[in-house]
Design an enzyme around this catalytic site. Sequence first.
Site, PDB file in Angstrom:
ATOM      1  N   ASP A  65      -6.137   3.224  13.427  1.00  8.90           N
ATOM      2  CA  ASP A  65      -4.618   4.652  13.318  1.00  8.90           C
ATOM      3  C   ASP A  65      -4.916   5.452  12.595  1.00  8.90           C
ATOM      4  OD1 ASP A  65      -2.935   2.829  14.956  1.00  8.90           O
ATOM      5  OD2 ASP A  65      -2.769   1.626  13.277  1.00  8.90           O
ATOM      6  N   SER A  70      -2.208  -9.363   8.744  1.00  6.98           N
ATOM      7  CA  SER A  70      -1.768  -8.002   8.539  1.00  6.98           C
ATOM      8  C   SER A  70      -1.137  -7.288   9.956  1.00  6.98           C
ATOM      9  CB  SER A  70      -3.102  -7.124   8.816  1.00  6.98           C
ATOM     10  OG  SER A  70      -2.577  -5.908   9.004  1.00  6.98           O
ATOM     11  N   ARG A 106       1.719   5.337  16.684  1.00  6.98           N
ATOM     12  CA  ARG A 106       1.407   6.671  16.675  1.00  6.98           C
ATOM     13  C   ARG A 106       1.266   8.220  16.827  1.00  6.98           C
ATOM     14  NH1 ARG A 106       2.476   1.944  13.917  1.00  6.98           N
ATOM     15  NH2 ARG A 106       0.853   1.399  12.406  1.00  6.98           N
ATOM     16  N   ASP A 114       0.582  -1.729   0.146  1.00  3.77           N
ATOM     17  CA  ASP A 114      -0.460   0.215  -0.017  1.00  3.77           C
ATOM     18  C   ASP A 114       0.713   1.365  -0.185  1.00  3.77           C
ATOM     19  OD1 ASP A 114      -2.343  -1.152  -0.580  1.00  3.77           O
ATOM     20  OD2 ASP A 114      -2.649  -1.110   1.570  1.00  3.77           O
TER      21      ASP A 114
END
Length: 327
Positions: A123, A174, A94, A14
């Site tokens: 996220d 993932s 994050r 991505d």
Amino acid sequence: MKGKVILAYSGGLDTSAAVKWIAEKYDMEVITLTADVGNEKDFSALQKKALKIGAKKALVVDAKEILVKYFIYPALQADAIYEGQYPLATALTRPLIAKVMADAARQEGAQAVAHGCTGKGNDQVRFEVSLAALAPELKIIAPAREWGMNREQTMEYARKRGIPVPTTIASPYSTDENLWGKSIECGVLEDPWAEPPEEIYTWTKPVQDTPKEPLYLEISFDRGLPTAIDGVELDGIELIRRLNTVAGEHGVGRIDHLENRLVGIKSREIYEAPAAAVLLKAHLALESMTLSKQQMRFKERVAQEYADLIYNGLWFTSLHQDLAAYV
Ligand code: ARG
């Protein structure tokens, strides 16, 4: 070219496709930024890949020390565990990555920042709320939320533009890793009745493969922070790494959590967090000896607030400062 954008870059499909997509769609110069949060990637290979795809610059920032000192340790002192299960490894990085991105944007004179999150997860909120607090002047671009491609289409998009796509059937999982833990979702894990297959675990041994003899570790604390294992002083990064290895070897730190996401859905996630499991337990044990009964009751409530705040991406808020002062 209409300006510059700092793209948080993991090297995956991505964010690699995003390098090209942003350049095409927004006609901007893309600078990738990868934070080293202890996930042991080959960062120079990542840099080369980003530049080959078309990034104008590929930055790598070593954020391990900041992660430990300013994010993991405060969370440990607060006993922050989300819904009694999740030590918040992904959630803690994050706001840190957002800070590093905002700094880079100012240094590079960028007008925008970009991340590869989809519209389903926590996220995206954590990045965007943190960025809005730190650098409200920056425009935020979220390619994976904007482009409307599924995984197959993204692969096709990448192939057509000469972006390296994994040839083997991509793993259905993932994952996200840093010093404080590994998060694993998708694939068969989406069915909460399914027992996680052994193949997903890479930090912890299954109980049948753990050593026959139990292991005793003595952890020293100074003012609520761990300083040594078995009398050997270690800096935070080394101490956490060592505990991840040793406790993982003994099968400690597997967590199976059906969690309530911030965007309103439930999702099943598996975590491996050996060091976090050990240190949080040890820290709570220490508090059981040093706090009064009333302090312990109140601390439990503060811990829950603190965990929710981290989970919900509210690191850079005044409530956090208040709670941290109590802790
Ligand atoms: N559910 C966790 C969180 O919101 C982890 C998210 C990332 N997980 C992943 N496998 N990519 O903090």
